[in-house]
Structure formats: structure tokens, C-alpha cells
Design a protein around this motif. Structure first.
Motif, PDB file in Angstrom:
ATOM      1  N   GLN A   3      92.205 -47.090  18.538  1.00 43.14           N
ATOM      2  CA  GLN A   3      91.881 -48.206  19.404  1.00 43.14           C
ATOM      3  C   GLN A   3      90.565 -47.900  20.131  1.00 43.14           C
ATOM      4  N   LEU A   4      89.706 -48.899  20.213  1.00 38.06           N
ATOM      5  CA  LEU A   4      88.389 -48.731  20.828  1.00 38.06           C
ATOM      6  C   LEU A   4      88.207 -49.784  21.908  1.00 38.06           C
ATOM      7  N   VAL A   5      87.784 -49.347  23.074  1.00 38.16           N
ATOM      8  CA  VAL A   5      87.567 -50.266  24.186  1.00 38.16           C
ATOM      9  C   VAL A   5      86.177 -50.023  24.763  1.00 38.16           C
ATOM     10  N   GLU A   6      85.325 -51.049  24.669  1.00 33.20           N
ATOM     11  CA  GLU A   6      83.967 -50.945  25.189  1.00 33.20           C
ATOM     12  C   GLU A   6      83.910 -51.417  26.641  1.00 33.20           C
ATOM     13  N   PHE A  37      77.141 -51.335  16.837  1.00 34.47           N
ATOM     14  CA  PHE A  37      76.508 -52.472  16.191  1.00 34.47           C
ATOM     15  C   PHE A  37      76.306 -53.546  17.258  1.00 34.47           C
ATOM     16  N   ARG A  38      75.479 -54.518  16.943  1.00 35.53           N
ATOM     17  CA  ARG A  38      75.320 -55.648  17.862  1.00 35.53           C
ATOM     18  C   ARG A  38      75.175 -56.946  17.078  1.00 35.53           C
ATOM     19  N   TYR A  94      77.732 -56.179  21.894  1.00 34.22           N
ATOM     20  CA  TYR A  94      77.669 -54.826  21.338  1.00 34.22           C
ATOM     21  C   TYR A  94      79.084 -54.359  20.998  1.00 34.22           C
ATOM     22  N   TYR A  95      79.236 -53.867  19.774  1.00 33.31           N
ATOM     23  CA  TYR A  95      80.537 -53.423  19.275  1.00 33.31           C
ATOM     24  C   TYR A  95      80.514 -51.935  18.978  1.00 33.31           C
ATOM     25  N   CYS A  96      81.573 -51.270  19.378  1.00 32.04           N
ATOM     26  CA  CYS A  96      81.803 -49.876  19.033  1.00 32.04           C
ATOM     27  C   CYS A  96      82.674 -49.842  17.778  1.00 32.04           C
ATOM     28  N   THR A  97      82.410 -48.890  16.902  1.00 35.23           N
ATOM     29  CA  THR A  97      83.177 -48.810  15.676  1.00 35.23           C
ATOM     30  C   THR A  97      83.351 -47.365  15.251  1.00 35.23           C
ATOM     31  N   GLY A 120      84.113 -55.713  21.758  1.00 32.31           N
ATOM     32  CA  GLY A 120      82.735 -56.057  22.067  1.00 32.31           C
ATOM     33  C   GLY A 120      82.480 -56.227  23.553  1.00 32.31           C
ATOM     34  N   THR A 121      81.249 -55.978  23.945  1.00 29.20           N
ATOM     35  CA  THR A 121      80.834 -56.178  25.325  1.00 29.20           C
ATOM     36  C   THR A 121      79.469 -56.868  25.327  1.00 29.20           C
ATOM     37  N   GLN A 122      79.316 -57.869  26.170  1.00 33.04           N
ATOM     38  CA  GLN A 122      78.102 -58.681  26.189  1.00 33.04           C
ATOM     39  C   GLN A 122      76.998 -57.987  26.971  1.00 33.04           C
TER      40      GLN A 122
END
Length: 127
Positions: A3-6, A37-38, A94-97, A120-122
Motif C-alpha cells: 500500500q502506498l500513500v502520498e 510519475f505525474r 504526482y503518483y508514487c509507485t 496521487g497528490t496534487q
């Protein structure tokens, strides 16, 4: 499963800085690399930067080289993206992966090489 949380996105003026964080949980030890990524409105999701989980080798898109720095804290299972000298064209979600496959630099730009994504975070950069 991972699980990933930005976090850390927001509104900033051109020339300013932001620091994004990506907290990973679950089977993070199986990750070979993590990346950011964005995606801007109406555009494809583009590679920004990557870091290998064990060695900490870093890689950047040409558009951010010299301005952005990716890093990771293995103990905290967290990846960071320090963004300096921001430009309006950096505006995007912006997305973390994370990748848990045999990750290679020749394919690091492809979204299909990654197994897990955050929500994602804006990031908005005003001129």
C-alpha cells in the motif's frame, strides 16, 4: 500486497519548493524499485524519477534533472521527492509507485513496469 500513500502536495509559486512523501506498507521488502510519475490534465502519466530500493541508485527524467531529488528511507519504508525551482509546467497529480519485478532502467519510464500505485497528490505551481 503493498500500500502506498502520498502526501505533501499543494499550491506553490513558480520558483518555490515542495517535498512529497510516499509511505509504503505491506510487503515492501520485495520491492526492487520505487518511482514517481505525474499526470497533467488531458495528458499521459509520465515518469519523473526512480530509486532502486536496495542500492539507492537514482534516475530522473530530463525535464526535472537538477531540480528534483528522489530519496528513500528503507527503515521508514518511505520515498521522498524534493522538488525545487518549480515551474508551472510541473503542475500535475504526482503518483508514487513500486515495482516488485526485475526492474531495469531501459523500461523504467513505462507504467506497466510497476505493480502498485498510490492515490496521487496534487501539485499546482502558479506563475
Amino acid at each position: 500486497q503493498v500500500q502506498l500513500v502520498e502526501s505533501g502536495g499543494g499550491l506553490v509559486q513558480a520558483g518555490g519548493s515542495l517535498r512529497l512523501s510516499c509511505a509504503a506498507s505491506g510487503r515492501t521488502s520485495s520491492s526492487s524499485a520505487m518511482a514517481w510519475f505525474r499526470q497533467a490534465p488531458g495528458k499521459e502519466r509520465d515518469f519523473v524519477a526512480a530509486v532502486t530500493w536496495t542500492a539507492g541508485n537514482t534516475y530522473y527524467a530530463d525535464s526535472v534533472k537538477g531540480r528534483f531529488t528522489i530519496s528513500r528511507d528503507n527503515a521508514q519504508s518511505t520515498v521522498y521527492l524534493q522538488m525545487n525551482s518549480l515551474k508551472p509546467e510541473d503542475t500535475a497529480v504526482y503518483y508514487c509507485t513500486a515495482s516488485q519485478r526485475r526492474w531495469t532502467t531501459s523500461r523504467m519510464h513505462y507504467t506497466g513496469e510497476y505493480d502498485y500505485w498510490g492515490q496521487g497528490t496534487q501539485v499546482t505551481v502558479s506563475s
